[in-house]
Design an enzyme around this catalytic site. Structure first.
Site, PDB file in Angstrom:
ATOM      1  N   CYS A  65      50.148  40.284  45.843  1.00 15.66           N
ATOM      2  CA  CYS A  65      48.968  39.467  45.533  1.00 15.66           C
ATOM      3  C   CYS A  65      49.373  38.443  44.481  1.00 15.66           C
ATOM      4  CB  CYS A  65      47.790  40.336  45.094  1.00 15.66           C
ATOM      5  SG  CYS A  65      48.045  41.293  43.576  1.00 15.66           S
ATOM      6  N   ASN A  88      49.227  40.990  40.553  1.00 21.34           N
ATOM      7  CA  ASN A  88      49.737  42.374  40.668  1.00 21.34           C
ATOM      8  C   ASN A  88      49.047  43.338  39.709  1.00 21.34           C
ATOM      9  OD1 ASN A  88      52.876  44.180  40.245  1.00 21.34           O
ATOM     10  ND2 ASN A  88      51.379  44.438  41.857  1.00 21.34           N
ATOM     11  N   CYS A 120      45.308  43.806  40.406  1.00 22.08           N
ATOM     12  CA  CYS A 120      44.070  44.212  41.111  1.00 22.08           C
ATOM     13  C   CYS A 120      44.361  44.654  42.547  1.00 22.08           C
ATOM     14  CB  CYS A 120      43.045  43.086  41.110  1.00 22.08           C
ATOM     15  SG  CYS A 120      42.465  42.606  39.461  1.00 22.08           S
ATOM     16  N   ARG A 121      44.581  43.701  43.432  1.00 26.27           N
ATOM     17  CA  ARG A 121      44.620  44.020  44.859  1.00 26.27           C
ATOM     18  C   ARG A 121      45.874  44.762  45.308  1.00 26.27           C
ATOM     19  NH1 ARG A 121      43.764  38.022  46.728  1.00 26.27           N
ATOM     20  NH2 ARG A 121      44.896  37.770  44.760  1.00 26.27           N
ATOM     21  N   SER A 122      47.054  44.230  44.975  1.00 24.01           N
ATOM     22  CA  SER A 122      48.271  44.857  45.547  1.00 24.01           C
ATOM     23  C   SER A 122      48.550  46.255  44.984  1.00 24.01           C
ATOM     24  CB  SER A 122      49.488  43.937  45.447  1.00 24.01           C
ATOM     25  OG  SER A 122      49.803  43.613  44.123  1.00 24.01           O
ATOM     26  N   ASP A 166      40.133  37.824  46.064  1.00 24.01           N
ATOM     27  CA  ASP A 166      40.531  38.104  44.678  1.00 24.01           C
ATOM     28  C   ASP A 166      39.295  38.545  43.870  1.00 24.01           C
ATOM     29  OD1 ASP A 166      41.430  38.076  42.094  1.00 24.01           O
ATOM     30  OD2 ASP A 166      42.359  36.088  42.219  1.00 24.01           O
TER      31      ASP A 166
END
Ligand code: 4NP
Length: 165
Positions: free
Chosen positions: A24, A27, A29-31, A139
């Site tokens: 993401c 690095n 939150c999402r990934s 995001d």
């Protein structure tokens, strides 16, 4: 450059392991959420031949723990997040089998970084979603609770589709 695998938990890696890197922007939150969800799903399925890691295209948060909001929402669904943020390196393209990006910008940025003779196949993580028509993982950084929940919904759907294949 630091060892790109310093983040991977020390566990036995079978020689036929399939290595998946989630990507993401920051690095935090999402990934890292994706990494936790896919790892837990693999464990639940008794699959021990996968290695999961995550990285960001940016270095804003290198060395930091994941965003507390991501950790809180993931934990509510039984996922543990211990990742420390790092930026993607050219070595990642040589070591990983798949680089799964959260959105189109991560996808474009990853493609611009491909070194010669890459091993990794770069795909959008949402290509694997089985439910609804999710096209990317939005995001959540400047968002609210619902945005963090949506990240998990999408990634759970992607993990289900990924392991079904
Ligand atoms: P991520 O979210 O890419 O899912 O980790 C973000 C985290 C931090 C920032 C942007 C997005 N930031 O601008 O610091």
């Amino acid at each position: 450059m630091d060892n790109p695998f310093s983040n991977i938990e020390t566990r036995q890696q079978p020689s036929d392991s399939i290595k998946v890197l989630f990507l993401c922007l920051g690095n935090i939150c999402r990934s890292p959420t994706a990494e936790s969800i896919f790892r837990k799903k693999a464990e639940n399925l008794g699959l021990n031949n996968f290695v999961f890691d995550s990285a960001g295209t940016a270095d804003y948060h290198t060395g930091e723990k994941s965003d507390p909001r991501s950790i809180e929402h993931a934990e509510k669904r039984g996922y543990s997040m211990t990742h420390l943020a790092r930026q993607i390196t050219s070595q990642d393209f040589l070591e990983f089998d798949y680089i799964l990006t959260m959105d189109k910008k991560n996808f474009t940025n990853a493609n611009a970084l491909i070194p010669t003779n890459p091993k990794a196949e770069i795909k959008m993580v949402t290509d694997f979603c089985i439910s609804k028509n999710y096209l990317f993982v939005p995001d959540p950084y400047y968002g609210n609770e619902n945005d963090f929940e949506l990240v998990i919904d999408i990634l759970e759907s992607a993990a289900e589709g990924f392991f079904a294949k």
